[in-house]
Design an enzyme around this catalytic site. Sequence first.
Site, PDB file in Angstrom:
ATOM      1  N   SER A  71       0.794  -1.241   0.000  1.00 32.07           N
ATOM      2  CA  SER A  71       0.000   0.000   0.000  1.00 32.07           C
ATOM      3  C   SER A  71       0.817   1.277   0.000  1.00 32.07           C
ATOM      4  O   SER A  71       0.253   2.366  -0.099  1.00 32.07           O
ATOM      5  CB  SER A  71      -0.958   0.011   1.200  1.00 32.07           C
ATOM      6  OG  SER A  71      -2.055  -0.833   0.955  1.00 32.07           O
ATOM      7  N   LYS A 117       0.137   3.843  -2.616  1.00 30.42           N
ATOM      8  CA  LYS A 117      -0.858   4.918  -2.515  1.00 30.42           C
ATOM      9  C   LYS A 117      -0.224   6.293  -2.340  1.00 30.42           C
ATOM     10  O   LYS A 117      -0.910   7.311  -2.480  1.00 30.42           O
ATOM     11  CB  LYS A 117      -1.830   4.622  -1.366  1.00 30.42           C
ATOM     12  CG  LYS A 117      -2.674   3.359  -1.567  1.00 30.42           C
ATOM     13  CD  LYS A 117      -3.644   3.154  -0.406  1.00 30.42           C
ATOM     14  CE  LYS A 117      -4.532   1.934  -0.625  1.00 30.42           C
ATOM     15  NZ  LYS A 117      -3.900   0.686  -0.169  1.00 30.42           N
ATOM     16  N   SER A 170      -6.027   3.460   4.548  1.00 29.72           N
ATOM     17  CA  SER A 170      -5.423   2.744   3.422  1.00 29.72           C
ATOM     18  C   SER A 170      -6.480   2.074   2.558  1.00 29.72           C
ATOM     19  O   SER A 170      -6.312   0.948   2.086  1.00 29.72           O
ATOM     20  CB  SER A 170      -4.410   1.700   3.929  1.00 29.72           C
ATOM     21  OG  SER A 170      -3.604   1.242   2.873  1.00 29.72           O
ATOM     22  N   LYS A 190       2.797   6.581   4.838  1.00 30.59           N
ATOM     23  CA  LYS A 190       1.965   5.461   4.405  1.00 30.59           C
ATOM     24  C   LYS A 190       2.572   4.124   4.801  1.00 30.59           C
ATOM     25  O   LYS A 190       3.761   3.887   4.613  1.00 30.59           O
ATOM     26  CB  LYS A 190       1.783   5.501   2.884  1.00 30.59           C
ATOM     27  CG  LYS A 190       0.703   4.603   2.364  1.00 30.59           C
ATOM     28  CD  LYS A 190      -0.673   5.095   2.763  1.00 30.59           C
ATOM     29  CE  LYS A 190      -1.717   3.981   2.731  1.00 30.59           C
ATOM     30  NZ  LYS A 190      -1.529   2.969   3.804  1.00 30.59           N
TER      31      LYS A 190
END
Length: 384
Positions: free
Chosen positions: A57, A60, A117, A223
């Site tokens: 993730s 992102k 997320s 993140k």
Amino acid sequence: MLTAALIAPSAAAAQEPASKQPAADLAANAKSAILMDADSGTVVYEKNSTLSLPPASITKIMTMLLVMEALDEGRLKLSDKVTASEHAASMGGSQIFLEPGEEMTVEDMLKGVALASGNDASVALAEKLGGSEPQFVAMMNEKAAELGMTNTKFVNCNGLPAEGHMSSARDIAIMSRELLKYENITKYTGLYQDYLRKGSPKPFWLVNTNKLVRFYSGADGLKTGFTSEAKFCLSATARRDNLRLIAVVMGEPNTKTRNAEVSQLFDYAFAQYTNVPIYKKGDSIGTLQVEKGKVAKVPLTARRSYSVLLKKGDAGKGIRHELVLEPNVKAPVEIGQPIGKLVVYRGDDVLVEFPVESPAAVERAGWWALLRRTTGQLFFSGAD
């Protein structure tokens, strides 16, 4: 717009040899890692930093970067409505449980990505901005190439497992640094908790997957990532005084180790280094002369802070800087067009170079305007 370029460790403002690393392995359990000064791009520590690995993730970050870029350019507004498609709503893994046809603002979708997320929120934003997820992914790869992310290929916008979807710690640091140019992003990535669907029968509690924003002083992003293939990953940022750091770890065995090793990276840099400012945001740095432009001169101001990283105790003596602009810049000039660089020296040694880009578009002047300008110059140059 002014941007700072990532520099190789050999050009680090800390004035240490390229091979110089902390005595201890600061990310012993990570497959790869990097620690970087966000302002100058100086790499303080790295371990297998160009190794291509599944980023989960952390992907992102690029999704958020393209959204923030669109907001900055006026192509998108935080209040714009985003409608979840069936495809977006079908995403598994981490999600904010969008229903097909459900509407949320760009801001709420962004919170869903930054805190929870949300794979579904990522796809909804991708479709809003790109028209489709594949088209948005093409935009992601185009931006990655523009930033010099040579070990990265995106296959989707959320990091769900996909063949060929890869990145590296160094590339993730590069895009993290680019995202941090948009200072408002930490308004979302630095939140520990919030709510979506406020006032509705089904409010959704968001809790940041990055626990460092609550438990590490100065942390405000960026993140996390996890898949069974990628293991535990994190691109984190923290700021104390005028020093902002970026730490990336990939392939950690669990969240406890991941968070501990990122904290250790931050602790090392905050203890050892400081930033010496060259320009503060908004400072005038010079003027661009444009030949045959509707505007003959374009003022250049710092769109962000510019600094060099030094070891604590180093007084920064002998540091100087020079604005080197391209000669004979002629209209038309595009916004963002490279026009030169800001070079920072210590003695005769280059510490860091910041590329300088045009902050405005300049159209070519008409022949009448050029004639009047030339006539005026002749008139005034002949006057005593």
